[in-house]
Design an enzyme around this catalytic site. Structure first.
Site, short mmCIF file in Angstrom:
data_model
loop_
_atom_site.label_atom_id
_atom_site.label_comp_id
_atom_site.label_asym_id
_atom_site.label_seq_id
_atom_site.Cartn_x
_atom_site.Cartn_y
_atom_site.Cartn_z
N SER A 146 0.85 -1.20 0.00
CA SER A 146 0.00 0.00 0.00
C SER A 146 0.87 1.24 0.00
CB SER A 146 -0.89 0.01 1.25
OG SER A 146 -1.57 1.25 1.39
N TYR A 159 -2.41 0.33 10.46
CA TYR A 159 -2.36 -0.13 9.07
C TYR A 159 -1.05 0.30 8.41
CZ TYR A 159 -3.76 -0.99 4.24
OH TYR A 159 -3.82 -1.44 2.95
#
Length: 266
Positions: A146, A159
């Site tokens: 990501s 995250y």
């Protein structure tokens, strides 16, 4: 690592294949004639994806229940795939989840689960696959990462930490496996229009806020499949966020400002 001329009859294992990007990668791989192995917890959803893959490829697709947070189940599934299907040519570590919340109120049980799924689960599958691939002297591990592993933003503490870990792990693993002719690629993505945000975004309006930055999963899947069997180091999408990630490193104060304003849509 040399470029594969074709994915025909190549064995591709995809984790988190029951929906979203994993599902689309499965379809795109099947279109290229690959033999896909679909792994996830939602077995009924996997069965539906399996049928579509078999129609697209004209080949049998395989389904395995996999809880990526369980190392014993990972080992069992990898052993079964090797015995029933054959050695894996490409592993796509796609399984994972997100959770956006101010760190002061985050339930640390969620943090622990995220690390087990996003980081440790990915490491276990990578290790088992790497052992097989190294013995054969070929293979490709693709870790779906990501842009949060390059640019940290508010409310993504856990995250981002998990994705920074995946990026660092992948970069080191690439160096470990390069002499063995096994490639490692990270796919660093901005927001993708999938059900990922059903869990990650409490407010339910994140995708609407990011607007044109949101990626089409079919297009992303096409690009991911196009790099299978190549020596590409990483794939960064969308391009504007790739530029931003480089600026973030070169100009960290400006990067923090942008991360807290322009890229803060949670």
């Amino acid at each position: 690592m040399s470029r594969e001329k074709s994915l025909k009859n190549k064995v591709i294992l995809i984790t988190g294949a029951s929906s979203g990007l994993g599902e689309q990668i499965a379809y795109e791989s099947s279109l290229k004639g690959a033999i896909v192995i679909l792994a996830a917890r939602r077995i009924e959803k996997l069965r539906e994806v399996q049928k579509t893959c078999e129609k697209l490829s004209g080949k049998k697709a395989y389904v395995f229940h996999l809880d990526i947070s369980d190392p014993e189940e990972i080992e069992e599934v990898l052993e079964k795939t090797s015995a029933e299907v054959g050695p894996i040519d490409v592993l796509v570590n796609n399984a994972g989840f997100g959770h956006f919340e101010d760190f002061r109120t985050v339930d640390m049980n969620i943090a622990e689960k995220m690390m087990r799924v996003n980081v440790l689960g990915l490491m276990y599958t990578s290790q088992f696959a790497a052992i097989q691939m190294a013995e054969r002297g070929k293979g490709h591990i693709i870790n779906i990462c990501s842009m949060s592993g390059k640019i940290a933003t508010p409310k993504s503490t856990i995250y981002s930490a998990s994705k920074f870990a995946v990026l660092g792990f992948s970069n080191a693993l690439r160096l470990d496996l390069k002499p063995l002719n096994v490639g490692v690629t990270t796919v660093n993505l901005g927001p993708v229009k999938t059900d990922f945000f059903d869990l990650a975004d409490k407010n339910g309006d994140y995708l609407e806020k990011v607007g044109q930055l949101a990626l089409d999963p079919k297009n992303v899947a096409h690009q991911v499949v196009s790099i299978m069997g190549t020596s590409k180091r990483e794939l960064n999408l969308p391009k504007i966020m790739e530029f931003a990630s480089r600026a973030y490193i070169l100009f960290p104060k400006i990067g923090d400002f942008l991360a807290g304003t322009a890229f803060n849509k949670k």
